[in-house]
Design a protein around this motif. Sequence first.
Motif, short mmCIF file in Angstrom:
data_model
loop_
_atom_site.label_atom_id
_atom_site.label_comp_id
_atom_site.label_asym_id
_atom_site.label_seq_id
_atom_site.Cartn_x
_atom_site.Cartn_y
_atom_site.Cartn_z
N ASN A 1 -12.57 -58.04 12.07
CA ASN A 1 -13.69 -59.00 12.05
C ASN A 1 -14.35 -59.06 10.68
O ASN A 1 -15.50 -59.44 10.55
N GLN A 2 -13.60 -58.66 9.63
CA GLN A 2 -14.23 -58.56 8.30
C GLN A 2 -13.92 -59.74 7.39
O GLN A 2 -14.33 -59.76 6.23
N GLY A 3 -13.19 -60.75 7.91
CA GLY A 3 -12.76 -61.87 7.06
C GLY A 3 -13.93 -62.55 6.37
O GLY A 3 -13.92 -62.76 5.15
N GLY A 4 -14.96 -62.91 7.13
CA GLY A 4 -16.10 -63.63 6.57
C GLY A 4 -16.82 -62.82 5.50
O GLY A 4 -17.12 -63.33 4.42
N ASP A 5 -17.04 -61.53 5.79
CA ASP A 5 -17.77 -60.67 4.84
C ASP A 5 -16.98 -60.50 3.54
O ASP A 5 -17.54 -60.58 2.45
N VAL A 6 -15.69 -60.23 3.66
CA VAL A 6 -14.90 -59.98 2.44
C VAL A 6 -14.72 -61.29 1.67
O VAL A 6 -14.81 -61.31 0.43
N ALA A 7 -14.52 -62.40 2.37
CA ALA A 7 -14.43 -63.70 1.68
C ALA A 7 -15.74 -63.95 0.93
O ALA A 7 -15.72 -64.45 -0.20
N GLY A 8 -16.87 -63.59 1.54
CA GLY A 8 -18.17 -63.79 0.88
C GLY A 8 -18.27 -62.97 -0.39
O GLY A 8 -18.78 -63.45 -1.42
N LEU A 9 -17.79 -61.72 -0.35
CA LEU A 9 -17.83 -60.87 -1.56
C LEU A 9 -16.95 -61.48 -2.66
O LEU A 9 -17.32 -61.47 -3.84
N LEU A 10 -15.79 -62.01 -2.27
CA LEU A 10 -14.87 -62.60 -3.26
C LEU A 10 -15.50 -63.86 -3.87
O LEU A 10 -15.45 -64.06 -5.09
N GLU A 11 -16.11 -64.66 -3.02
CA GLU A 11 -16.72 -65.89 -3.52
C GLU A 11 -17.85 -65.58 -4.48
O GLU A 11 -17.96 -66.18 -5.56
N ALA A 12 -18.68 -64.61 -4.11
CA ALA A 12 -19.82 -64.24 -4.97
C ALA A 12 -19.34 -63.74 -6.32
O ALA A 12 -20.04 -63.87 -7.33
N CYS B 1 -15.50 -50.00 0.11
CA CYS B 1 -14.45 -50.13 -0.91
C CYS B 1 -14.39 -51.55 -1.47
O CYS B 1 -14.23 -51.73 -2.68
N TYR B 2 -14.51 -52.56 -0.59
CA TYR B 2 -14.43 -53.95 -1.08
C TYR B 2 -15.58 -54.25 -2.05
O TYR B 2 -15.39 -54.96 -3.03
N ARG B 3 -16.77 -53.70 -1.75
CA ARG B 3 -17.93 -53.96 -2.62
C ARG B 3 -17.68 -53.47 -4.03
O ARG B 3 -18.16 -54.05 -4.99
N ARG B 4 -16.93 -52.36 -4.17
CA ARG B 4 -16.68 -51.82 -5.52
C ARG B 4 -15.38 -52.38 -6.10
O ARG B 4 -15.26 -52.61 -7.30
N LEU B 5 -14.39 -52.59 -5.24
CA LEU B 5 -13.05 -52.99 -5.72
C LEU B 5 -13.04 -54.44 -6.24
O LEU B 5 -12.40 -54.74 -7.26
N PHE C 1 2.23 -43.59 -10.95
CA PHE C 1 1.33 -42.99 -9.94
C PHE C 1 0.16 -42.33 -10.65
O PHE C 1 0.37 -41.51 -11.56
N THR C 2 -1.06 -42.69 -10.26
CA THR C 2 -2.23 -42.14 -10.94
C THR C 2 -3.30 -41.76 -9.94
O THR C 2 -3.68 -42.58 -9.08
N GLN C 3 -3.81 -40.54 -10.08
CA GLN C 3 -4.91 -40.12 -9.24
C GLN C 3 -6.19 -40.70 -9.82
O GLN C 3 -6.40 -40.64 -11.04
N GLY C 4 -7.00 -41.34 -8.97
CA GLY C 4 -8.26 -41.88 -9.47
C GLY C 4 -8.95 -42.72 -8.42
O GLY C 4 -8.40 -43.00 -7.36
N ASP C 5 -10.18 -43.15 -8.79
CA ASP C 5 -11.03 -43.89 -7.87
C ASP C 5 -10.75 -45.40 -8.01
O ASP C 5 -10.94 -45.97 -9.08
N LEU C 6 -10.28 -46.01 -6.95
CA LEU C 6 -9.99 -47.45 -6.89
C LEU C 6 -9.26 -47.90 -8.16
O LEU C 6 -8.23 -47.34 -8.51
N LEU C 7 -9.81 -48.92 -8.90
CA LEU C 7 -9.12 -49.42 -10.09
C LEU C 7 -9.56 -48.71 -11.37
O LEU C 7 -9.20 -49.15 -12.48
N GLY C 8 -10.32 -47.61 -11.20
CA GLY C 8 -10.79 -46.85 -12.38
C GLY C 8 -9.66 -46.58 -13.38
O GLY C 8 -9.82 -46.83 -14.59
#
Length: 299
Positions: free
Chosen positions: A259-270, A234-238, A178-185
Amino acid sequence: MNRLEWKPATVGEALQAAVSFFMQKEIGSPRLEAEVLLAYGLGVSRAGLLARLRDRLSDDQKERLGELIQRRLTGCPLQYITGRQEFWGLDFTVTPAVLIPRPETELLVEAALALLGQRDRTATTWIADVGVGSGAITVAMAREHPRLQVLATDLSEAALAVARQNAEQHGVAGQIRFTQGDLLGPAIEAGIRLNAVLSNPPYIPAGDIPSLQREVAGFEPKLALDGGEDGLDCYRRLIPQAGLVLEPGGFVALEIGYNQGGDVAGLLEAQGFADIRIIRDGQGHDRVVTAVWPGEKKV
Ligand SMILES: C[S@@+](CC[C@H](N)C(=O)[O-])C[C@H]1O[C@@H](n2cnc3c(N)ncnc32)[C@H](O)[C@@H]1O
């Protein structure tokens, strides 16, 4: 609730009154909630409550039940009153420091287990659960996969304490860091390489929060809900962070808004992720997205 209306002589009358108060306040499942709350207040099971409907209530019991009902009528979720919620068939402690685990999140656990199933189960596998909250995802995963090691992060120390308690209660604390921190930092700083990154991050657009159910908007932690202006902060940074820590062939499994499937898939693809899949829930809404990290960013 008007105190004068609260004069039950027996358990059955208290139950009837609670159901009627909850119906007036349009609480979702008034009978079920009334039974769970009264059983909790009297320290018995639901079956035990129903077996005692003719029992007379002491003054102390009347007062205690009245207070619990009053608290629920203010909008406080039942789970924060009883301190319990079931997830993945396991009983979890919940406090107002953590999001109440939702049944939809079990889809993320199922998807992650299916992807891990393709790996050698005798090999130690490292995953991260980013934004561990109550520990629902982490504990379910660790229980299913005894060779799994989990890096569980959260910004909230109070949430980490609840997650630790749940991991201990279910006998998997030894598998979890267990670690306190920002996302995957914390993983990036420690140079940890991961086979999978799981996360149910905050994803509600900030402007939508006030119009959520009062149980959610007024009582669940803002830190667990607020995904920034469009819900995608969070997805943009994670997602770029995940590309830094995943082993080739590793994967992400992320819970997303309806309704975020398209946007998050786009971030992953990029970012260069492959084999991107959007999983829908029982209502047909986008709920989880998975993607595999091929090992290098596409250019
Ligand atoms: C939607 S809740 C999910 C909790 C739990 N994993 C579940 O599925 O029930 C999101 C969690 O992420 C945490 N969180 C929010 N922002 C974070 C950040 N930048 N880094 C780490 N954790 C964060 C919150 O404190 C909260 O516990």
